[in-house]
Design an enzyme around this catalytic site. Structure first.
Site, short mmCIF file in Angstrom:
data_model
loop_
_atom_site.label_atom_id
_atom_site.label_comp_id
_atom_site.label_asym_id
_atom_site.label_seq_id
_atom_site.Cartn_x
_atom_site.Cartn_y
_atom_site.Cartn_z
N GLN A 12 -24.46 -8.84 -21.76
CA GLN A 12 -25.39 -8.01 -20.82
C GLN A 12 -26.73 -7.86 -21.18
OE1 GLN A 12 -24.43 -3.83 -19.02
NE2 GLN A 12 -25.19 -3.29 -20.70
N ASP A 13 -26.96 -7.39 -22.26
CA ASP A 13 -28.40 -6.81 -22.70
C ASP A 13 -29.06 -8.20 -23.15
OD1 ASP A 13 -27.40 -4.20 -22.63
OD2 ASP A 13 -27.91 -3.79 -24.75
N ASP A 58 -22.23 -19.01 -34.91
CA ASP A 58 -21.48 -17.71 -35.01
C ASP A 58 -22.01 -16.96 -36.02
OD1 ASP A 58 -18.20 -16.55 -34.52
OD2 ASP A 58 -19.36 -15.66 -35.90
N THR A 125 -26.09 2.31 -32.35
CA THR A 125 -25.25 2.84 -31.12
C THR A 125 -25.10 4.37 -31.04
OG1 THR A 125 -23.20 2.96 -30.02
CG2 THR A 125 -23.31 2.21 -32.04
N GLU A 127 -22.37 5.59 -30.52
CA GLU A 127 -20.97 5.81 -31.29
C GLU A 127 -21.08 6.03 -32.71
OE1 GLU A 127 -17.34 4.97 -30.60
OE2 GLU A 127 -18.35 5.68 -28.56
N TYR A 155 -15.51 0.17 -34.50
CA TYR A 155 -16.71 -0.27 -34.12
C TYR A 155 -18.05 0.81 -34.44
CZ TYR A 155 -20.47 -0.70 -30.75
OH TYR A 155 -21.77 -0.69 -30.06
N LYS A 159 -21.09 -0.40 -36.83
CA LYS A 159 -22.31 -0.34 -36.48
C LYS A 159 -23.08 0.60 -37.44
CE LYS A 159 -23.09 -2.50 -32.58
NZ LYS A 159 -24.17 -3.57 -32.48
N HIS A 185 -25.47 2.02 -21.83
CA HIS A 185 -26.21 1.53 -20.66
C HIS A 185 -25.23 0.09 -20.13
CE1 HIS A 185 -27.33 -0.44 -24.36
NE2 HIS A 185 -27.73 -1.34 -23.93
P1 NAP Z 1 -21.69 -7.49 -24.80
O1 NAP Z 1 -22.08 -7.80 -23.17
O2 NAP Z 1 -20.51 -7.37 -25.13
O3 NAP Z 1 -22.51 -8.66 -25.42
C1 NAP Z 1 -22.20 -8.98 -26.86
C2 NAP Z 1 -22.72 -10.60 -27.26
O4 NAP Z 1 -22.49 -10.64 -28.56
C3 NAP Z 1 -22.13 -11.60 -26.41
O5 NAP Z 1 -23.15 -12.62 -26.09
C4 NAP Z 1 -21.32 -12.28 -27.34
O6 NAP Z 1 -21.02 -13.62 -27.01
C5 NAP Z 1 -21.92 -12.14 -28.58
N1 NAP Z 1 -20.95 -12.28 -29.83
C6 NAP Z 1 -19.73 -11.64 -30.04
N2 NAP Z 1 -19.51 -12.08 -31.15
C7 NAP Z 1 -20.09 -13.17 -31.82
C8 NAP Z 1 -20.25 -13.77 -32.76
N3 NAP Z 1 -19.19 -13.74 -33.76
N4 NAP Z 1 -21.10 -14.77 -33.05
C9 NAP Z 1 -22.31 -14.79 -32.15
N5 NAP Z 1 -22.26 -14.06 -30.94
C10 NAP Z 1 -21.12 -12.99 -30.78
O7 NAP Z 1 -22.74 -6.21 -25.21
P2 NAP Z 1 -24.15 -5.62 -24.42
O8 NAP Z 1 -23.61 -4.45 -23.86
O9 NAP Z 1 -24.86 -6.35 -24.16
O10 NAP Z 1 -24.50 -4.85 -26.07
C11 NAP Z 1 -25.52 -5.57 -26.77
C12 NAP Z 1 -25.74 -5.08 -28.08
O11 NAP Z 1 -26.11 -3.52 -28.07
C13 NAP Z 1 -24.31 -4.90 -28.87
O12 NAP Z 1 -24.59 -5.22 -30.36
C14 NAP Z 1 -23.68 -3.58 -28.52
O13 NAP Z 1 -22.47 -3.42 -29.68
C15 NAP Z 1 -24.68 -2.97 -28.56
N6 NAP Z 1 -24.79 -1.61 -27.70
C16 NAP Z 1 -24.39 -1.61 -26.54
C17 NAP Z 1 -24.47 -0.52 -25.67
C18 NAP Z 1 -24.36 -0.55 -24.35
O14 NAP Z 1 -23.85 0.44 -23.86
N7 NAP Z 1 -24.04 -1.54 -23.50
C19 NAP Z 1 -25.03 0.84 -26.33
C20 NAP Z 1 -25.28 0.72 -27.56
C21 NAP Z 1 -25.36 -0.56 -28.45
P3 NAP Z 1 -19.85 -14.28 -26.00
O15 NAP Z 1 -20.53 -14.44 -24.48
O16 NAP Z 1 -19.40 -15.50 -26.73
O17 NAP Z 1 -18.74 -13.21 -26.11
O1 G4F Z 2 -16.97 2.06 -21.11
P1 G4F Z 2 -16.28 2.67 -22.36
O2 G4F Z 2 -15.40 1.36 -22.90
O3 G4F Z 2 -17.62 2.70 -23.50
P2 G4F Z 2 -17.81 3.40 -24.97
O4 G4F Z 2 -16.52 3.21 -25.77
O5 G4F Z 2 -18.47 4.72 -24.65
O6 G4F Z 2 -18.88 2.21 -25.52
C1 G4F Z 2 -19.79 1.77 -25.05
O7 G4F Z 2 -20.91 2.55 -25.31
C2 G4F Z 2 -21.44 2.37 -26.78
C3 G4F Z 2 -22.51 3.56 -26.82
O8 G4F Z 2 -21.90 4.75 -26.78
C4 G4F Z 2 -21.66 1.01 -26.97
F1 G4F Z 2 -22.05 1.11 -28.49
C5 G4F Z 2 -20.33 0.18 -27.00
O9 G4F Z 2 -20.90 -1.16 -27.47
C6 G4F Z 2 -19.87 0.32 -25.58
O10 G4F Z 2 -21.13 -0.37 -24.74
O11 G4F Z 2 -15.67 3.98 -22.48
C7 G4F Z 2 -16.41 5.14 -22.04
C8 G4F Z 2 -15.42 6.22 -22.03
C9 G4F Z 2 -14.41 6.45 -23.17
O12 G4F Z 2 -14.40 7.88 -23.56
C10 G4F Z 2 -13.26 5.84 -22.76
O13 G4F Z 2 -12.17 6.77 -23.42
O14 G4F Z 2 -14.26 5.91 -20.86
C11 G4F Z 2 -13.31 6.60 -21.22
N1 G4F Z 2 -12.09 5.71 -20.35
C12 G4F Z 2 -11.51 6.42 -19.58
N2 G4F Z 2 -10.68 5.29 -18.81
C13 G4F Z 2 -12.15 4.61 -20.33
C14 G4F Z 2 -10.93 4.23 -19.47
N3 G4F Z 2 -12.72 3.28 -21.09
C15 G4F Z 2 -12.31 2.10 -20.61
N4 G4F Z 2 -12.86 0.99 -21.32
N5 G4F Z 2 -11.15 1.85 -19.68
C16 G4F Z 2 -10.72 2.82 -19.07
O15 G4F Z 2 -9.65 2.64 -18.26
#
Ligand code: NAP
Ligand code: G4F
Length: 347
Positions: A12-13, A58, A125, A127, A155, A159, A185
């Site tokens: 996504q990001d 990787d 994060t 988290e 996770y 992190k 996000h």
């Molecule tokens: P995402 O959509 O799950 O993207 C993760 C990326 O990592 C994908 O491109 C995936 O590739 C790649 N990847 C996973 N394992 C790998 C490996 N072994 N080698 C190379 N690439 C690999 O995550 P996102 O939401 O964009 O988040 C971006 C980053 O911000 C992540 O580190 C996440 O933990 C962190 N973060 C996200 C949030 C959020 O709310 N979105 C908040 C805080 C921090 P594939 O396409 O091959 O799977």
């Molecule tokens: O959407 P979630 O799976 O995101 P979560 O666990 O907050 O993590 C995301 O945000 C983090 C930043 O705070 C990132 F670092 C991480 O990579 C990821 O992007 O769950 C959000 C909430 C949780 O409390 C979960 O228990 O939603 C609750 N939930 C309730 N029902 C569910 C569900 N989550 C998922 N995935 N599926 C459900 O059916």
């Protein structure tokens, strides 16, 4: 022309950041892991894909990271690759530790060896704050950069390791290494297993008669949700500064999953009324009287993060960062997008 290397470019990001950097005139290199079928994830169908230099590798492979740095000679590296799904990290704790935690050191070491003047961004994060809400003072108004950490998942723990190693490389070797502590996000490109996209996609499918109901876990969890496009801009701004530092990026609002569901169904043209409690709670579409939301304990986690709320004051003051897409706007965009996708798939 500045050169940037993005790991996780297919995510996504990564995809939004690649578009932003290309629009700023960067030469963008993206690390993509090889699979049995070539797959560029969120870059598929974008103009950006044709403009990015793809490097296969990787992040858990040190040699691959040395190779990626050698080829790209980056001015800036954004380490976004991770096993980012919290629920899955309980099922794959070791893989999550390696990909989401230890692998950051592969990149930091590759940079220290080959390109020590490159600027590094670590995707930290909220988290990492996890379960420390009970430890917060009365009048708590959001986690800041110095709030205590208490990760509640493999996770979050992975992190946190990468977060401290980023600080460590900054303090030990004087490298320009920053962490963005980003709160949740979301976007139209969010993976379908995350709760927001799961809900917006289900609301669209229920509205269009493709499915009857969606099963969710903990409806009372609270998250601080913003839009990915706003948050990747913060990453970019962090590497624009004179000095490396860590920043909280958040909306400074918190909402329950229940609220997110209500607003998503509303955006799809349905009003939800709740009945029952605990695992027997259901969400009913008030017009049709049909049950459209059920609870399935399978989606509960071994340990939950009950509440996330971030205070982005430092980023607003120093980076001049401000989010532009509101909570409601984000939900409306996601539902609209899912209605479009579902209706074109069902034709
Ligand atoms: P995402 O959509 O799950 O993207 C993760 C990326 O990592 C994908 O491109 C995936 O590739 C790649 N990847 C996973 N394992 C790998 C490996 N072994 N080698 C190379 N690439 C690999 O995550 P996102 O939401 O964009 O988040 C971006 C980053 O911000 C992540 O580190 C996440 O933990 C962190 N973060 C996200 C949030 C959020 O709310 N979105 C908040 C805080 C921090 P594939 O396409 O091959 O799977
Ligand atoms: O959407 P979630 O799976 O995101 P979560 O666990 O907050 O993590 C995301 O945000 C983090 C930043 O705070 C990132 F670092 C991480 O990579 C990821 O992007 O769950 C959000 C909430 C949780 O409390 C979960 O228990 O939603 C609750 N939930 C309730 N029902 C569910 C569900 N989550 C998922 N995935 N599926 C459900 O059916």
């Amino acid at each position: 022309m500045k050169r940037a290397l993005i790991t996780g470019v297919t995510g996504q990001d990564g995809s939004y950041l690649a578009e932003l950097l290309l629009s700023e005139g960067y030469e963008v290199y993206g690390l993509v892991r090889r699979k049995s079928k070539l797959d560029f994830g969120n870059l598929e169908g974008t103009e950006a894909l044709g403009k990015i230099h793809i490097i296969f590798g990787d992040i858990t492979d040190m040699a691959a990271m040395l190779n990626a740095v050698k080829i790209s000679q980056p001015d800036e590296v954004y380490n976004l690759a991770a096993q980012s799904f919290v629920a899955q990290s309980f099922r794959e704790p070791v893989a999550s530790a390696n990909i989401t935690g230890v692998a950051a050191v592969n990149i930091l070491e590759a940079l220290r060896t080959l390109k020590p003047d490159a600027k590094y961004y670590q995707a930290s994060t909220s988290e990492m704050f996890g379960g420390c809400i009970d430890e917060q003072p009365v009048g708590f108004d959001g986690y800041i950069e110095d709030s205590p950490f208490h990760p509640r998942s493999p996770y979050g723990a992975a992190k946190l390791y990468a977060h401290w190693m980023t600080k460590n490389y900054r303090e030990s070797y004087g490298m320009f290494a920053c962490s963005g502590i980003l709160f949740n996000h979301e976007s139209e490109r969010r993976g379908h297993e995350f709760v927001t996209r799961k809900i917006t996609s289900a609301a669209a499918k229920i509205k269009l008669g493709i499915i009857d109901c969606v099963e969710l876990g903990n409806l009372d969890a609270k998250r601080d949700w913003g839009h990915s496009k706003d948050y990747v801009r913060a990453m970019y701004l962090m590497l624009k500064q004179q000095k490396p530092d860590d920043y909280v990026i958040a909306s400074h609002e918190t909402h329950t999953v229940r609220e997110f569901a209500e607003l998503s169904f509303k955006a799809a043209g349905m009003n939800i009324a709740w009945q029952g409690s605990g695992t027997d709670e259901i969400g009913i579409d008030t017009d049709s009287g049909k049950t459209v939301i059920r609870i399935n304990p399978e989606f509960y986690r071994p340990a939950e993060v009950d509440l996330l709320l971030g205070d982005p004051s430092k980023a607003e003051k120093i980076l001049g960062w401000k989010r532009e897409i509101s909570f409601n706007q984000m939900i409306n965009n996601m539902v609209e997008n899912d209605l479009r996708i579902v209706s074109s798939e069902s034709r």
